[in-house]
Motif scaffolding. Structure first.
Motif, mmCIF file in Angstrom:
data_model
loop_
_atom_site.group_PDB
_atom_site.id
_atom_site.type_symbol
_atom_site.label_atom_id
_atom_site.label_comp_id
_atom_site.label_asym_id
_atom_site.label_seq_id
_atom_site.Cartn_x
_atom_site.Cartn_y
_atom_site.Cartn_z
ATOM 1 N N ARG A 201 34.382 -63.440 77.816
ATOM 2 C CA ARG A 201 34.042 -63.909 79.164
ATOM 3 C C ARG A 201 34.929 -63.297 80.239
ATOM 4 O O ARG A 201 34.516 -63.134 81.385
ATOM 5 C CB ARG A 201 34.116 -65.430 79.206
ATOM 6 N N THR A 202 36.172 -62.937 79.873
ATOM 7 C CA THR A 202 37.065 -62.388 80.903
ATOM 8 C C THR A 202 36.532 -61.043 81.413
ATOM 9 O O THR A 202 36.587 -60.767 82.605
ATOM 10 C CB THR A 202 38.506 -62.207 80.392
ATOM 11 N N GLN B 35 36.276 -61.822 69.661
ATOM 12 C CA GLN B 35 36.207 -63.281 69.806
ATOM 13 C C GLN B 35 35.714 -63.937 68.512
ATOM 14 O O GLN B 35 34.538 -64.300 68.376
ATOM 15 C CB GLN B 35 35.277 -63.635 70.971
HETATM 16 C C1 NCD Z 1 40.868 -65.718 77.328
HETATM 17 C C2 NCD Z 1 39.773 -66.735 77.199
HETATM 18 O O1 NCD Z 1 40.016 -67.902 76.892
HETATM 19 O O2 NCD Z 1 38.647 -66.338 77.458
HETATM 20 N N1 NCD Z 1 42.146 -66.271 77.337
HETATM 21 C C3 NCD Z 1 42.660 -66.645 78.539
HETATM 22 O O3 NCD Z 1 42.165 -67.513 79.203
HETATM 23 N N2 NCD Z 1 43.709 -65.942 78.992
HETATM 24 C C4 NCD Z 1 40.760 -64.580 76.417
HETATM 25 C C5 NCD Z 1 40.543 -64.821 74.966
HETATM 26 O O4 NCD Z 1 40.570 -65.954 74.479
HETATM 27 O O5 NCD Z 1 40.364 -63.825 74.266
#
Ligand code: NCD
Length: 324
Positions: free
Chosen positions: A180-181, A244
């Motif tokens: 999602r990032t 993921q």
């Molecule tokens: C991310 C997430 O939760 O999407 N972590 C975060 O918030 N820094 C990235 C991930 O879990 O891979």
């Protein structure tokens, strides 16, 4: 209850807005947020900030595990003198365990707090939450959907380094289908002209075709690559992500694609430039070797982490329309 358009564009007015997606932000909105983030970052006496959110209570409702997003939001709220209601793992610790729906849960916490920060395993859940209440919802990650506040801190970090968010070349690597990032980061970079992103992933984890097309339609250049040999020389930034695991049907499926692309000294020597910055939203699970951590260009444990707090402080101040 349907809220009157709170989930829409920021349009230079953050007051009471939900933060669901990077699509809501214009370049002007981002510059505005970043200028406040920089201002907060420069504050010499942190005690001066302690009255800004005095009397405000903010709920953190986290259905999925989190380290950085959770702790940086709590840190941001407390540095501004606010308080938190922390509901971690509501499936076990709240009435969700009795079968309460997300909509109902949101209505309850909306009564107790001025913002709800929500992390949830389903894409689209933050939008459902936003439609259930007039209290602003901040999406802290909705499944494989978006993670807007992570992208805001990533964009701020890139902006600080290069003084611009246009005409940049970046490499985004890892799980581009489920991460999602990266979805939020690409959405943000698509708002600026002249950006070119190389999307490095195993073939099965490429960005969804429909997302690829809709981003490309905004004018950003996206080049899908599946081999490290195709990494361009001297990009402005590398943004690595983990595969993921929790989104896979089986461990065997995960293992097939795990750690195909690993950043080590050799990869940096071969493809990165002197000023290429190395970013990662974290956690990493082997895709960046520890030998890289000491490299000046690696900023995932330094600037990126710190900026998460400043950007989130700025965002909360603007949503609650507080004076600084
Ligand atoms: C991310 C997430 O939760 O999407 N972590 C975060 O918030 N820094 C990235 C991930 O879990 O891979």
């Amino acid at each position: 209850m349907t809220k009157k358009g709170n989930s829409r564009s920021i349009n230079e007015n953050f007051k009471n807005k939900d933060i669901l997606s990077l699509i809501q932000f214009s370049p002007k909105d981002l510059r505005y947020l970043f200028s406040l983030s920089s201002k907060i970052k420069k504050v010499k006496n942190p005690n001066k900030l302690l009255n800004i959110l005095k009397g405000e209570i903010i709920t953190l409702l986290f259905y999925e595990p989190s380290s950085r997003t959770y702790a940086s939001f709590v840190s941001a709220i407390k540095r501004l003198g606010g308080q938190t209601i922390d509901i971690l793992d509501p499936r076990h610790s709240s009435s969700v365990s009795k079968g309460e729906t997300l909509r109902d849960t949101i209505k309850i916490f909306a009564t107790y707090s001025s913002i709800i920060i929500l992390r949830h395993p389903e894409a689209g859940s933050a939008k459902i939450a936003a439609e259930s209440t007039n209290t602003p919802i901040i999406n802290a990650g909705d499944g494989i959907g978006e993670h807007p506040t992570q992208a805001l801190l990533d964009l701020f970090t890139i902006y600080e380094k290069f003084g611009k968010l246009n005409s940049l070349t970046g490499v985004l690597a890892g799980d581009l289908l489920n991460g999602r990032t990266v979805h939020s980061l690409i959405a943000g970079l698509s708002k600026f002209s002249g950006n070119k992103l190389y999307l490095l992933s195993p073939k099965t984890l490429q960005l969804k075709q429909s997302d690829l097309l809709s981003f490309k339609n905004q004018g950003i250049e996206l080049i899908c690559i599946n081999s490290k040999k195709e990494i361009p020389q001297n990009a402005n930034f590398w943004y690595w992500t983990r595969i993921q695991k929790e989104r896979f049907k089986s461990d065997a499926e995960y293992k097939k694609v795990k750690n195909k692309f690993i950043v080590n000294k050799k990869l940096l020597n071969n493809y990165a430039g002197r000023n290429t910055i190395i970013m990662h939203p974290l956690p990493r699970v082997g895709e960046i070797k520890e030998e890289v951590d000491k490299d000046q260009r690696a900023i995932y444990f330094t600037d990126q982490i710190k900026n998460g707090v400043y950007v989130r402080m700025a965002l909360l101040i603007l949503i609650l329309n507080k004076k600084t």
